[in-house]
Design a protein around this motif. Structure first.
Motif, short mmCIF file in Angstrom:
data_model
loop_
_atom_site.label_atom_id
_atom_site.label_comp_id
_atom_site.label_asym_id
_atom_site.label_seq_id
_atom_site.Cartn_x
_atom_site.Cartn_y
_atom_site.Cartn_z
N GLU A 10 36.73 27.77 46.93
CA GLU A 10 38.17 27.95 46.68
C GLU A 10 38.87 28.08 48.02
O GLU A 10 38.42 28.84 48.88
N GLN A 61 41.60 43.95 41.76
CA GLN A 61 42.49 43.65 42.90
C GLN A 61 43.81 44.39 42.77
O GLN A 61 44.35 44.51 41.67
N LYS A 75 40.79 44.34 47.50
CA LYS A 75 39.87 43.76 46.49
C LYS A 75 38.55 44.51 46.51
O LYS A 75 38.02 44.78 47.60
N GLU A 91 42.86 42.44 52.47
CA GLU A 91 43.15 41.09 52.97
C GLU A 91 44.63 40.92 53.17
O GLU A 91 45.42 41.38 52.34
N LYS A 92 45.00 40.23 54.20
CA LYS A 92 46.40 39.88 54.40
C LYS A 92 46.82 38.95 53.26
O LYS A 92 46.05 38.09 52.82
N TRP A 93 48.01 39.17 52.74
CA TRP A 93 48.54 38.26 51.70
C TRP A 93 49.00 36.99 52.37
O TRP A 93 49.82 37.02 53.30
N LEU A 94 48.45 35.88 51.94
CA LEU A 94 48.76 34.62 52.60
C LEU A 94 49.80 33.85 51.79
O LEU A 94 49.56 33.50 50.64
N ASN A 129 46.48 35.49 37.45
CA ASN A 129 45.19 35.45 38.15
C ASN A 129 44.09 34.67 37.44
O ASN A 129 42.96 34.65 37.90
N ASN A 158 39.01 30.85 50.67
CA ASN A 158 39.23 32.12 49.98
C ASN A 158 37.92 32.71 49.51
O ASN A 158 37.50 33.76 49.95
N GLU A 159 37.26 32.04 48.59
CA GLU A 159 35.97 32.54 48.12
C GLU A 159 35.12 31.39 47.62
O GLU A 159 35.61 30.27 47.47
N ARG A 190 32.03 40.26 48.61
CA ARG A 190 33.09 39.57 49.37
C ARG A 190 32.95 39.71 50.88
O ARG A 190 33.28 38.79 51.63
N GLU A 230 46.75 26.20 45.95
CA GLU A 230 45.35 26.60 45.89
C GLU A 230 44.55 25.36 45.50
O GLU A 230 44.92 24.65 44.55
N PHE A 287 51.04 30.84 50.41
CA PHE A 287 50.39 29.53 50.34
C PHE A 287 51.23 28.49 49.61
O PHE A 287 52.05 28.81 48.76
N TYR A 314 36.51 39.26 39.20
CA TYR A 314 36.75 37.87 38.83
C TYR A 314 38.09 37.81 38.12
O TYR A 314 38.58 38.84 37.62
N ASP A 315 38.71 36.64 38.10
CA ASP A 315 40.03 36.46 37.48
C ASP A 315 41.00 37.58 37.89
O ASP A 315 41.74 38.10 37.07
N GLY A 316 40.95 37.94 39.16
CA GLY A 316 41.88 38.94 39.69
C GLY A 316 41.55 40.38 39.32
O GLY A 316 42.29 41.30 39.68
P1 ADP Z 1 38.79 36.22 41.88
O1 ADP Z 1 39.04 34.77 41.53
O2 ADP Z 1 37.35 36.52 42.14
O3 ADP Z 1 39.41 37.19 40.94
P2 ADP Z 1 40.34 35.65 44.28
O4 ADP Z 1 40.04 36.16 45.64
O5 ADP Z 1 40.15 34.19 44.08
O6 ADP Z 1 39.48 36.51 43.27
O7 ADP Z 1 41.83 36.07 43.90
C1 ADP Z 1 42.45 35.68 42.68
C2 ADP Z 1 43.79 35.01 42.96
O8 ADP Z 1 44.67 35.93 43.64
C3 ADP Z 1 43.70 33.81 43.88
O9 ADP Z 1 43.37 32.64 43.16
C4 ADP Z 1 45.10 33.78 44.48
O10 ADP Z 1 46.03 33.23 43.57
C5 ADP Z 1 45.43 35.24 44.64
N1 ADP Z 1 45.03 35.73 45.98
C6 ADP Z 1 43.86 36.33 46.30
N2 ADP Z 1 43.82 36.67 47.59
C7 ADP Z 1 44.98 36.26 48.13
C8 ADP Z 1 45.54 36.32 49.46
N3 ADP Z 1 44.89 36.89 50.47
N4 ADP Z 1 46.78 35.80 49.64
C9 ADP Z 1 47.45 35.22 48.63
N5 ADP Z 1 46.97 35.14 47.37
C10 ADP Z 1 45.76 35.66 47.10
#
Ligand code: ADP
Ligand code: MG
Length: 375
Positions: A256, A159, A148, A183-186, A217, A268-269, A108, A191, A188, A154-156
């Motif tokens: 993403e 985290q 994270k 990471e700051k929680w955004l 997730n 995001n990623e 990441r 997505e 949103f 993957y799939d959260g």
């Molecule tokens: P992965 O899909 O590899 O598990 P992600 O970084 O996509 O990791 O995170 C999974 C989900 O968590 C995202 O799709 C989103 O819903 C939420 N999320 C992740 N990072 C953030 C963030 N910084 N702010 C708000 N939501 C987040």
């Protein structure tokens, strides 16, 4: 590396035999290619439709050797392929995608740095490799935030959402042992994701912007067209195209993104392969992400990605398999895709359904009518 044209009749090697490999193989076989797959599991989803199955660990030199012996071109369906296997195949076979994108996207911190270098916006983040770095990151970024693992998530998974100091307890034993980022929680609005494909000849094509809804997730469903403004659609599409050029993509990149409540798009990623949020393209686009990927790595011209109809794609997780089968008589408007996995564990991606409509709202209503999901 000299670029080649791989013709139908020749063999495409796929590293990884899950559903993404399987759907690549199905597209390739329609075009007349032969498939060799390397996966540690016998009878994996891709092996069921492949001509040759090499059962070996991803870092097994013998497996890599067997792959080089039978494949005319090699691709991968996931980002954690062992470096030595990628290196070996670059030298002894034809891997037009190279290994550089794997290096970037499997970590990441590397990935975020590359996205920033490309000039695209990401949410504020800091590395957390030690307890001291954790303290510094909390001081700087604060709460709410999310910690994270930098690799393998993957799939959260891996985290920890942090709303206060107390939420740190669960993660603390791992800090310093495995690298994290904070990471700051955004907050949103939505997505979204954009899938971009670039061929060995440098031709680029991009799929319509997808709106993704996650539960626990895990991607629950995807809606296309995404319900966003035209200017956001253009911005997201341009971000994906720009990243493809900046990373010198060959193959497929899923990007993403978040649409923040501030109205801005943040990356995001990314994933250097076809993606769950692009499965809608099989039934709803002129060309699917899988066919486009095969075209890209084989040196064929890319084809139109035009959306033929608005669509909802819904994942079938382990717990949904039986309810879907129970309603099979009601699936006249739904296209069923099951991946051939035997164990229907809760949360495991077993398949998906695609439902088209004259509008996204109509597709949603058709999906809800099945009585399996509350969308
Ligand atoms: P992965 O899909 O590899 O598990 P992600 O970084 O996509 O990791 O995170 C999974 C989900 O968590 C995202 O799709 C989103 O819903 C939420 N999320 C992740 N990072 C953030 C963030 N910084 N702010 C708000 N939501 C987040
Ligand atoms: Mg993700």
């Amino acid at each position: 590396m000299k670029q080649k044209t791989i013709l139908p009749g020749q063999t495409i090697g796929i590293l990884g035999g899950g559903q993404l490999g399987r759907m690549m193989a199905i597209s390739a076989k329609q075009m007349g290619y032969r498939i060799a797959v390397l996966d540690p599991v016998d009878d994996c989803p891709c092996a069921q439709v492949a001509d040759v199955a090499i059962v070996a660990d991803y870092d097994d030199p013998e497996g890599a050797k067997k792959m080089a012996a039978c494949a005319d071109v090699v691709t991968y369906e996931f980002e954690n392929v062992a470096v030595q296997t990628v290196d070996y195949l670059q030298e002894h076979s034809y891997l037009p995608q190279g290994g550089h994108l794997l290096e970037i996207t499997k970590d990441r911190l590397n990935e975020k740095a590359a996205i920033r270098e490309a000039g695209l916006p990401v949410v504020p983040y800091m590395p957390v490799r030690t307890q001291d770095e954790l303290k510094a990151a909390i001081d700087e970024i604060g709460f709410p935030s999310v910690l994270k693992t930098t690799q393998g998530g993957y799939d959260g998974k891996g985290q920890y959402v942090l709303n206060s100091e107390e939420d740190l307890q669960e993660a603390l034993p791992y800090v310093g042992k495995t690298p994290f980022e904070l990471e700051k929680w955004l907050p949103f609005e939505k997505e979204i994701s954009v899938i971009v494909v670039r061929s060995t000849a440098g031709e680029t094509s991009v799929f319509p912007v997808a709106e993704n809804i996650h539960r626990h997730n895990i991607l629950h469903h995807t809606l296309v067209p995404a319900r966003i403004s035209e200017s956001l659609r253009i911005e997201a599409t341009e971000h994906a195209l720009h990243l493809a050029e900046a990373l010198e993509l060959v193959g497929t990149l899923a990007v993403e993104m978040f649409v923040g409540t501030d109205g801005k798009v943040y990356v995001n990623e990314t994933a250097p392969r076809p993606h769950n949020s692009g499965h809608f393209s099989i039934n709803a686009c002129e060309t699917s992400q899988f066919e486009q990927h095969i075209r890209a790595i084989c040196g064929l011209p890319l084809s139109s990605t035009q959306l033929l109809k608005p669509v909802i794609m819904i994942n079938i997780l382990g717990e949904h398999v039986q309810p879907v089968l129970d309603k099979i008589a009601l699936l006249s408007e739904a296209h069923l895709h099951l991946y051939g996995k035997d164990e229907a564990k809760t949360g495991r991606k077993m398949g998906h359904l695609t439902i088209l409509g004259e509008t996204v709202q109509e597709a949603i209503e058709r999906a809800e009518k099945l009585g399996i999901w509350k969308i």
